[in-house]
Write a protein that holds these residues in place. Structure first.
Motif: not given
Lengths: 817, 143
Positions: B60-73, B99-102
Motif C-alpha cells: 500500500l505504501y508506495l514510498g517516495l514517488l519523486y523528489p524535487t529540490e524543494d520537497y519530496k512526494v 514516520e511517513i508510513r504512520s
C-alpha cells in the motif's frame, strides 16, 4: 377582593406574570395593555376575560393591581380548567393548574402558558377538527407530581393524531408556546426547576408540574398504567402546539429553540409523525438544562430514544445499520453535513452502525442541533457510549438519576460487543477501539510494508543493497574466456559444467559489471604470463570482480531472475590456465616429448600461435603455440572441463595435435570453442589440465595427472609457465577455493612441484624465456583484442537482454489484467 | 510526534480526481496541486509495476514517488485505488520513512471512518471535521 391564597407555585408564577405586565415598573400595577394581552393569551373567550377582570376587581379599579392581577390570573386558571368563574372558586379550587397563556410575548409567559396549556386549557383550546376532551379536573392533581416513570414517547404518539390541529395552533405560537413537550421533561424539569433560582423560575415549577402531569398522563396511556386515558388525546393537541419538537415530517418547520435536551429531543424524534414545536418548551428546558450538563440525556428522553430505536431495530442489543439511520435522521431536515458530523461524533466504534447508545447520542445531538445548539467538536461525555462489556441489560431501566445516562450507555453499549449482530460482525476488526484498530493495521501493514519495501528498495538502489558475500569464483580471465567462447561459438555451447552453472547468475551479473574490470582482469591474467606481477594484479581484479559481483548479483538477482550464465567463470580461469597450459604444452612439446604434457589441443587459439610462432624459439615454438592454443583451449575448455573429465585423460590427442598444431594454432583457436576438443587439447597440457582441474572440481584426477605432466614439463616450462601456473592456480584457488579446495591442493602441489624445475630452465633458456616473453606479450595483445571484442559483444547482448526484460515488464501487467 | 511534517496532503479518488486536498496556506497552493497531479503518474506507474503480485501482495505504501529540490512526494494507495499523497519539505530531513508510513496509516484510518459515515457518499469531497483534524495535525504548523 377575596383573599387569595395562592400556592407557592402560583405565587411565583403570578408574580412573574405581574412583573411581566408591569411595564411601567411600578411593581404595583400591571399595565392594562399587558394584562389584556396576557388575558388574550389565555385564549379565553372574551366574555370570560371580561368576567375575570370584573371579578378581580380591576374593572372597579380601572387597573390591575397586584392583587387584582393575581386574582385575575387565578380566575383565568379556573376558567381554563373549565371551572365556572366564581369568586368563591378562587380559593376553593384546590390544585388548580396555573393559568396558561398561549400567545406569549414573553418567553417565560409563553413557556408557562404552554406548560399549562395541556392540562388546563385543553377544553378551551380550539381544536379544530379534533376531539378535544376537556380535561377532568382531576388532572390538577397530577400536575404537581413528578411522575418518575417517564415515557417520553407517549407524548409524541399522542400528538400524532392531532397533527393537523396542532399544526395550525402551534405554528403561530410555536415560538411562544412553552414546552409541554415530552414527558421526559417533567421529572427532569422538576428537578431542574428546583435548582433554578427562584426568581422567575418559580413559574417553571408549576409549568413543569403541569408538563409533568401532562406528560405523565401521556405516558400512562402508553405505558399502560392508569391515569386518564381519555386525557391524553386531549392533551395531544396542545402538546404539539406547545412543543418545540423538531418535526421530522416534511411539513413541520423545525423549531430551533432549546437544544432542549430532553423533552424537545424526544418530541423531535416523535415528530416523525407529528408536528410542531413549541419553542418555549425548549427554552425552558434549555434553561433548565444549562444548569446541568447540557448534553445529558434525561430518562424520558432516553426512553424516547429507546422507543425510537425499537421502531427501527426491535432488538435493543442490536444495531441500526447506517442506511437506516441515515434515513431516520435525514427526516430531521438537518443538512447532510451536520448529519455527517453528528454521525462522526456518535458512531463511537466507527463501525457504520449505531447501537442503542450511539443512537441515543445521535438523536440527542440532532435534537440539540435542531434547537440551535452547535454541535460539539467531540462527543460529550454524557453521550459517550461505554465500550466496556457490562451486563447485558436489554433495556435501559428508567433511571431517574439526574446524572447523565452514563450507566445506561454502559448497559446498552456493551451489549453490542457480545451480541454482535450481523452489522458488527461485518466489521470485526473495527469493533475494537480505534487504537486497537490502528495498531492492528499498523502491525499488519508495517510488517508487510517493511518486507515489501525492502524488496522494492533493493533493486532500486543496488549500491546500498546488502552485498552478500557471494562466492564468486569468477576471475576476469574466466569471463574473458567465456566471452571468447561466446564469440567463437556464436552460440551457447554446452558449457554446463556444474560449477559453472552454479555461477551463472554471478556470471551474468559480473558480465554486467563494467567490462573494464574484466578487461583488466583478463589482461592481467594474460600479462601474468610474462611476469609474476600479474599475480597480484590478478588478485586485484579478481577481488574487485568478486566484490562487484557481490553487489551486482544481489541487485540483479532481485531485479530479474538470473539469466542463463553467459559463460561459466571457471572457463575463464581455464583460459588463463589454458594459456599456461599452452605455454607449458608448447614448452613441453618443443622441449621434451612429454606424452602427458603435450598440450596441443586442436582447439588451441590460432591467434596466439602465429604470433608466437613468429617469434619462434626452437624450444619454445611449440610451447608458444601450445600456450596460446592451450590458452584458447583452456578458455574454451574450461567451461567444459568439468563434465569432460575423460578428456583429460586424452593426452594422446594433445600430443599429436600439439605436434601438428603450431601453424594452425590460430584456426584452432576457433576450434577451441568446441567444447570437446577444447577440453582435450587442454588436457594435453599438464599444467593446463591441472589448472583446469583447479577451476573445475571434476578435474581433480586430471589435476594429478597434470601435475605430473607439469612436473615433466617443468624444465621446458619457462618461468612464465610456472608463473602462469602459479597464477592460474592462484586464480583458481581464489575463486574456486570454496569448491575445489582439495583439488587445488593437488594443483598447488603440482605447481610447486614444477617450480623447482624453473631455475633450471631459467638458466638454460634465457633466450627461450625472452622469446616466450615476447610471444606471450603478443599473445596478450591478441587476447586483449579478443577480450575487447567479446566484451563488446557481451555488452550488446546485455543491452538486448535488458530491453527484452523491460518489454516483459511492460507486458506483465497486461497478463494480470 | 513532530507535527511539523507535511506541507500538503491530498486524497485522490480512483478516477483521479481530488477528494480532499489541503496545503499549508502560506505557500502557493496551486503549486502543490500541480505537484500532486503530476505525482499521480508516478503512482500509476508504481501500481502497475507492483501489479505482478496482484493486489494482496501489493504494497500500500508506495514510498517516495519523486523528489524535487524543494520537497519530496510520498504516495500510498488503498486497495480501492484511492490514493493518498503527502508532500513534505525537503529541508525536513528528520522525517523517516516510518514516520511517513504512520502518517499514511492515520490518514487511511481516518478516511475509512469517513467512508463509514452513511451520510457520506463515496465520491463526494471529504467534509469531515474529524478528518480535517487529523490532517491538520499532520500539516506544518504555520505560526
Amino acid at each position: 377582593m377575596e383573599s387569595l391564597t395562592l400556592s407557592d407555585v402560583e405565587q411565583k408564577y403570578y408574580s412573574d406574570l405581574f412583573v411581566y405586565c408591569d411595564t411601567d415598573n411600578t411593581k404595583k400595577v400591571a399595565s392594562n395593555g399587558r394584562v389584556l394581552d396576557l388575558f388574550r393569551a389565555a385564549q379565553l373567550p372574551s366574555e370570560v376575560v371580561l368576567q375575570i377582570t370584573e371579578l378581580c376587581g380591576a374593572t372597579r379599579l380601572g387597573h390591575f393591581g397586584r392583587s387584582q392581577f393575581y386574582i385575575a390570573l387565578k380566575l383565568i386558571a379556573i376558567a381554563q380548567s373549565g371551572l365556572p368563574l366564581r369568586v368563591e372558586s378562587l380559593n376553593s379550587v384546590k390544585d388548580l393548574p396555573l393559568p396558561r397563556f398561549v400567545v406569549g410575548k414573553n418567553e417565560a409567559e409563553a413557556r408557562h402558558a404552554a406548560l399549562y396549556q395541556d392540562p388546563d386549557s385543553q377544553g378551551l383550546y380550539p381544536a379544530p377538527g379534533t376531539a378535544v376532551i376537556p380535561r377532568p379536573p382531576g388532572r390538577g392533581h397530577q400536575n404537581k407530581k413528578g411522575h418518575p416513570s417517564s415515557t417520553s414517547l407517549p407524548v409524541h404518539e399522542v400528538i400524532q393524531p392531532l397533527a393537523t390541529t396542532i399544526e395550525s395552533q402551534p405554528e403561530p405560537t410555536s415560538p411562544v408556546v412553552s414546552p409541554h413537550q415530552s414527558p421526559p421533561t417533567s421529572p427532569h424539569s422538576w428537578r431542574k426547576h428546583k435548582r433554578q433560582h427562584s426568581g422567575g423560575n418559580a413559574e417553571r415549577q408549576p409549568v413543569v408540574a403541569a408538563t409533568g402531569a401532562v406528560w405523565t398522563q401521556f405516558r400512562e396511556p402508553q405505558t399502560g398504567p392508569v391515569a386518564g386515558d381519555g386525557m391524553w388525546p386531549s392533551h395531544s393537541p396542545p402538546l404539539p402546539g406547545q412543543e418545540s419538537w423538531v418535526s421530522f415530517t416534511a411539513d413541520t418547520p423545525p423549531s430551533s429553540t432549546l437544544p432542549a435536551m430532553h423533552p424537545s429531543s424526544v418530541q423531535e424524534s416523535t415528530t416523525i409523525r407529528t408536528v410542531a414545536s413549541a419553542a418555549t418548551t425548549n427554552e425552558i428546558q434549555r434553561q433548565s438544562s444549562t444548569y446541568d450538563d447540557p448534553w445529558k440525556i434525561t430518562d424520558e428522553q432516553r426512553q424516547y430514544y429507546i422507543n425510537q430505536f425499537k421502531t427501527i431495530q426491535p432488538d435493543l442489543t442490536g444495531f441500526i445499520p447506517g442506511s437506516a439511520a441515515k434515513e431516520f435522521f435525514t427526516k430531521s431536515k438537518l443538512p447532510i453535513l451536520e448529519l455527517s458530523h453528528i454521525w462522526e461524533l456518535s458512531d463511537f466504534d466507527k463501525d457504520g452502525a449505531l447501537t442503542l447508545d450511539e443512537f441515543c447520542a445521535a438523536f440527542h445531538l440532532v435534537v440539540a442541533r435542531k434547537n440551535g445548539y452547535d454541535l460539539p467538536e467531540k462527543l460529550p461525555e454524557s453521550l459517550m457510549p461505554k465500550l466496556i462489556d457490562l451486563d447485558d441489560s436489554a433495556e435501559v431501566p428508567e433511571q431517574t438519576a439526574d446524572v447523565g445516562y452514563s450507566a445506561s450507555p454502559v448497559e446498552v453499549t456493551p451489549n453490542k460487543s457480545p451480541s454482535m449482530p450481523s452489522l458488527n460482525q461485518a466489521w470485526p476488526e473495527m469493533n475494537q477501539s480505534n487504537e486497537q484498530w490502528e495498531t492492528f493495521s499498523e502491525r499488519s501493514s508495517s510488517s508487510q510494508t517493511l518486507t515489501q519495501f525492502d524488496s522494492n528498495i533493493a533493486p532500486a538502489d543496488p549500491d546500498t543493497a546488502i552485498v552478500h558475500p557471494v562466492p564468486i569464483r569468477m576471475t576476469p580471465s574466466k569471463i574473458h574466456m567465456q566471452e571468447m567462447e561466446l564469440k567463437r561459438t556464436g552460440s551457447d555451447h554446452n558449457h554446463p559444467t556444474s560449477p559453472l552453472l552454479a555461477k551463472p547468475p554471478e556470471l551474468s551479473e559480473e558480465a554486467k559489471l563494467p567490462a573494464s574490470m574484466k578487461f583488466v582482469a583478463a589482461n592481467t591474467v594474460g600479462d601474468g604470463y610474462s611476469s609474476s606481477d600479474s599475480f597480484t594484479s590478478d588478485q586485484e581484479p579478481i577481488t574487485r570482480q568478486r566484490s562487484q559481483s557481490g553487489t551486482s548479483p544481489e541487485a540483479l538477482k532481485v531485479v530479474a531472475p538470473p539469466p542463463p550464465p553467459p559463460r561459466p567463470h571457471p572457463s575463464h580461469s581455464r583460459s588463463s590456465s589454458l594459456d599456461m597450459n599452452r605455454t607449458f604444452a608448447a614448452t613441453s612439446a618443443t622441449g621434451q616429448p612429454q606424452p602427458s604434457t603435450i598440450a596441443y589441443p586442436p582447439a588451441v587459439p590460432p591467434r596466439p600461435l602465429p604470433t608466437q610462432t613468429s617469434v619462434p624459439l626452437t624450444g619454445h615454438r611449440v610451447e608458444a603455440e601450445s600456450i596460446p592454443g592451450g590458452g584458447a583451449v583452456l578458455t574454451t575448455t574450461s567451461p567444459q572441463q568439468i563434465p569432460q573429465q575423460p578428456n583429460f585423460a586424452d593426452f594422446s590427442q594433445f600430443q599429436a595435435f600439439a605436434a601438428s598444431e603450431q601453424p594452425s594454432s590460430l584456426p584452432e583457436v576457433d576450434k577451441h570453442i568446441e567444447p570437446g576438443q577444447g577440453d582435450k587439447p587442454s588436457e594435453g597440457a599438464g599444467p593446463l589440465r591441472t589448472v583446469k582441474s583447479d577451476g573445475q572440481a571434476d578435474e581433480r584426477p586430471s589435476a594429478t595427472v597434470n601435475s605430473g605432466a607439469k612436473g615433466s614439463s617443468g624444465p621446458l616450462a619457462p618461468p612464465p609457465k610456472p608463473v602462469r601456473r602459479r597464477l592460474k592456480s592462484e586464480d583458481e584457488l581464489r575463486p574456486e577455493d570454496e569448491q575445489h579446495g582439495p583439488q587445488k591442493s593437488n594443483v598447488i602441489a603440482a605447481v610447486l612441484a614444477t617450480q623447482p624445475s624453473i631455475p633450471r630452465s631459467v638458466g638454460k633458456d634465457k633466450k627461450a624465456i625472452q622469446a616466450s616473453i615476447r610471444r606471450n606479450k603478443e599473445t596478450n595483445t591478441v587476447l586483449a583484442r579478443l577480450n575487447s571484442e567479446l566484451q563488446q559483444q557481451l555488452k550488446d547482448l546485455l543491452e538486448e537482454r535488458i530491453s527484452l526484460e523491460v518489454q516483459l515488464e511492460q507486458l506483465r501487467p497486461f497478463s494480470h489484467l | 510526534m513532530n507535527t511539523n511534517m507535511a506541507v500538503c496532503i491530498a486524497v485522490i479518488a480512483k478516477e483521479n480526481y481530488p477528494l480532499y486536498i489541503r496545503s499549508v496556506p502560506t505557500q502557493n497552493e496551486l503549486k502543490f496541486h500541480y505537484t500532486v497531479h503530476t505525482s499521480l503518474d508516478v503512482v500509476e506507474e508504481k501500481i502497475s509495476a507492483v501489479g505482478k503480485a496482484l493486489g494482496d501482495q501489493r504494497e500500500l505504501y508506495l514510498g517516495l514517488l519523486y523528489p524535487t529540490e524543494d520537497y519530496k512526494v510520498y504516495g500510498y494507495v488503498t486497495n480501492s485505488k484511492v490514493k493518498f499523497v503527502i508532500v513534505v519539505d525537503s529541508s525536513n530531513t528528520s522525517l523517516r520513512d516510518n514516520e511517513i508510513r504512520s502518517m499514511f496509516r492515520k490518514l487511511h484510518n481516518s478516511f475509512t471512518d469517513v467512508m463509514c459515515n452513511p451520510f457520506h457518499n463515496p465520491g463526494d469531497t471529504i467534509q469531515s471535521k474529524a478528518f480535517d483534524g487529523i490532517v491538520s495535525g499532520m500539516m506544518v504548523q504555520t505560526a
